[in-house]
Design a protein around this motif. Structure first.
Motif, short mmCIF file in Angstrom:
data_model
loop_
_atom_site.label_atom_id
_atom_site.label_comp_id
_atom_site.label_asym_id
_atom_site.label_seq_id
_atom_site.Cartn_x
_atom_site.Cartn_y
_atom_site.Cartn_z
N GLY A 135 0.82 -1.21 0.00
CA GLY A 135 0.00 0.00 0.00
C GLY A 135 0.85 1.26 0.00
O GLY A 135 2.08 1.22 -0.06
N SER A 136 0.18 2.40 0.04
CA SER A 136 0.89 3.68 0.05
C SER A 136 1.61 3.84 1.39
O SER A 136 1.27 3.20 2.38
CB SER A 136 -0.07 4.84 -0.19
OG SER A 136 -1.06 4.88 0.81
N ASP A 174 -1.88 12.37 8.41
CA ASP A 174 -3.17 11.68 8.47
C ASP A 174 -4.14 12.25 7.44
O ASP A 174 -4.94 11.51 6.84
CB ASP A 174 -3.77 11.78 9.87
CG ASP A 174 -3.03 10.93 10.89
OD1 ASP A 174 -2.27 10.04 10.47
OD2 ASP A 174 -3.21 11.16 12.10
N ARG A 212 -3.22 10.87 4.04
CA ARG A 212 -3.58 9.45 3.94
C ARG A 212 -5.07 9.27 3.71
O ARG A 212 -5.50 8.47 2.88
CB ARG A 212 -3.18 8.72 5.22
CG ARG A 212 -1.71 8.51 5.45
CD ARG A 212 -1.53 7.80 6.77
NE ARG A 212 -0.17 7.72 7.24
CZ ARG A 212 0.68 6.74 6.92
NH1 ARG A 212 0.29 5.78 6.11
NH2 ARG A 212 1.90 6.74 7.41
N SER A 213 -5.88 10.02 4.47
CA SER A 213 -7.32 9.83 4.41
C SER A 213 -7.92 10.37 3.12
O SER A 213 -8.86 9.79 2.57
CB SER A 213 -8.00 10.49 5.61
OG SER A 213 -7.80 11.89 5.61
N HIS A 272 -6.16 11.02 0.19
CA HIS A 272 -5.49 10.56 -1.03
C HIS A 272 -4.79 9.23 -0.76
O HIS A 272 -3.56 9.19 -0.57
CB HIS A 272 -4.50 11.61 -1.53
CG HIS A 272 -5.16 12.87 -1.99
ND1 HIS A 272 -5.51 13.11 -3.30
CD2 HIS A 272 -5.58 13.95 -1.29
CE1 HIS A 272 -6.10 14.29 -3.40
NE2 HIS A 272 -6.16 14.82 -2.20
N PRO A 273 -5.54 8.14 -0.78
CA PRO A 273 -4.96 6.83 -0.45
C PRO A 273 -3.88 6.36 -1.41
O PRO A 273 -3.09 5.48 -1.07
CB PRO A 273 -6.18 5.90 -0.46
CG PRO A 273 -7.20 6.61 -1.29
CD PRO A 273 -6.99 8.06 -1.04
N ASN A 274 -3.84 6.92 -2.61
CA ASN A 274 -2.81 6.53 -3.58
C ASN A 274 -1.65 7.52 -3.66
O ASN A 274 -0.87 7.50 -4.61
CB ASN A 274 -3.43 6.36 -4.98
CG ASN A 274 -4.35 5.16 -5.05
OD1 ASN A 274 -4.09 4.13 -4.41
ND2 ASN A 274 -5.43 5.29 -5.80
#
Length: 245
Positions: A69-70, A176, A179-180, A182-184
């Motif tokens: 994952g990222s 955080d 991440r929330s 832009h999950p990629n």
């Protein structure tokens, strides 16, 4: 410019609405030409294989294989002049080659920030200003670079001590939020040298993986081993020997 990747075994009292709009859609950036990219020491895709581009692609591939994952990656040089900023910038660029992914480069060398200068982004504000202002909007310090899929948070006003900034709840909120929303998006923290300050060790606490950059023919085996010992072995993914800055 060249790099040879060698992996040897990287209530906060802030309005929730601020994080929700933290990375707002921006106007389409102007794409840099190959000559402009070379002026900025940034790799670029070409029809002909180039050793430095292949090196960063290989490094990217190994990193993606090592982490699911990222992720947030700290890129930290062993010592000043080892080329950590060069490696961080181009590893982020290599990640952005994939149209399904994006990369955010964060200049965390508060003593000697350089990314905005190298990338010719004229700005008085950056990471420091965001961390110092509880009401600040993250989107105000994220800049287009002219490289598709790559954006930059410059360091902002230089500071002699970064430890208090990097251990703050607002720094964690920044990561955080990314991440929330832009999950990629893959985040690369361009860290200060490991030798001399605790800043790189503190940044490692908020990173998922740590990549150490050693200057080829510059940093000794002993100094590399000493620098690597600062990091959690479970996060430490390897050493990049850099031949040029």
């Amino acid at each position: 410019m060249s790099a040879n990747p060698i992996f040897e075994r990287e209530s906060a009292a802030t309005d929730e609405r601020s994080s929700q709009r933290s990375i707002a859609p921006a106007p389409a950036p102007v794409t840099l030409t190959p000559s402009q990219l070379e002026e900025r020491a940034i790799i670029h895709r070409t029809a002909v294989s180039r050793p430095e581009v292949d090196a960063f692609r290989e490094l990217r591939t190994r990193l993606l294989a090592a982490v699911e994952g990222s992720f947030v990656a700290l890129v930290a040089p062993v010592s000043s002049g080892s080329g950590g900023s060069f490696v961080a910038r181009n590893l982020a660029t290599a990640l952005a080659f994939d149209d399904t992914k994006s990369a955010l480069l964060v200049d965390c060398d508060l003593r000697h920030p350089s990314q905005h200068v190298t990338m010719k982004i004229d700005t008085p504000t950056g990471l420091v200003e965001y961390l110092e202002d509880p009401e600040g909007d993250l989107s105000d310090v994220i800049y287009e670079t002219g490289v598709q899929g790559l954006r930059l948070i410059p360091a902002g006003t230089s500071r002699e001590i970064g430890a208090e900034y990097f251990s703050s709840s607002r720094m964690r909120l920044l990561l955080d939020s990314i991440r929330s929303r832009h999950p990629n998006c893959y985040v690369f923290l361009d860290g200060p040298p490991v030798r001399g300050t605790p800043d790189a060790r503190i940044l490692a606490d908020i990173a998922d993986v740590v990549i150490l950059v050693a200057g080829y023919g510059r940093d000794t085996a002993a100094s590399i081993a000493q620098a690597a010992a600062n990091f959690d072995p479970n996060k430490f993914v390897g050493v990049v020997f850099n031949e040029g800055v």
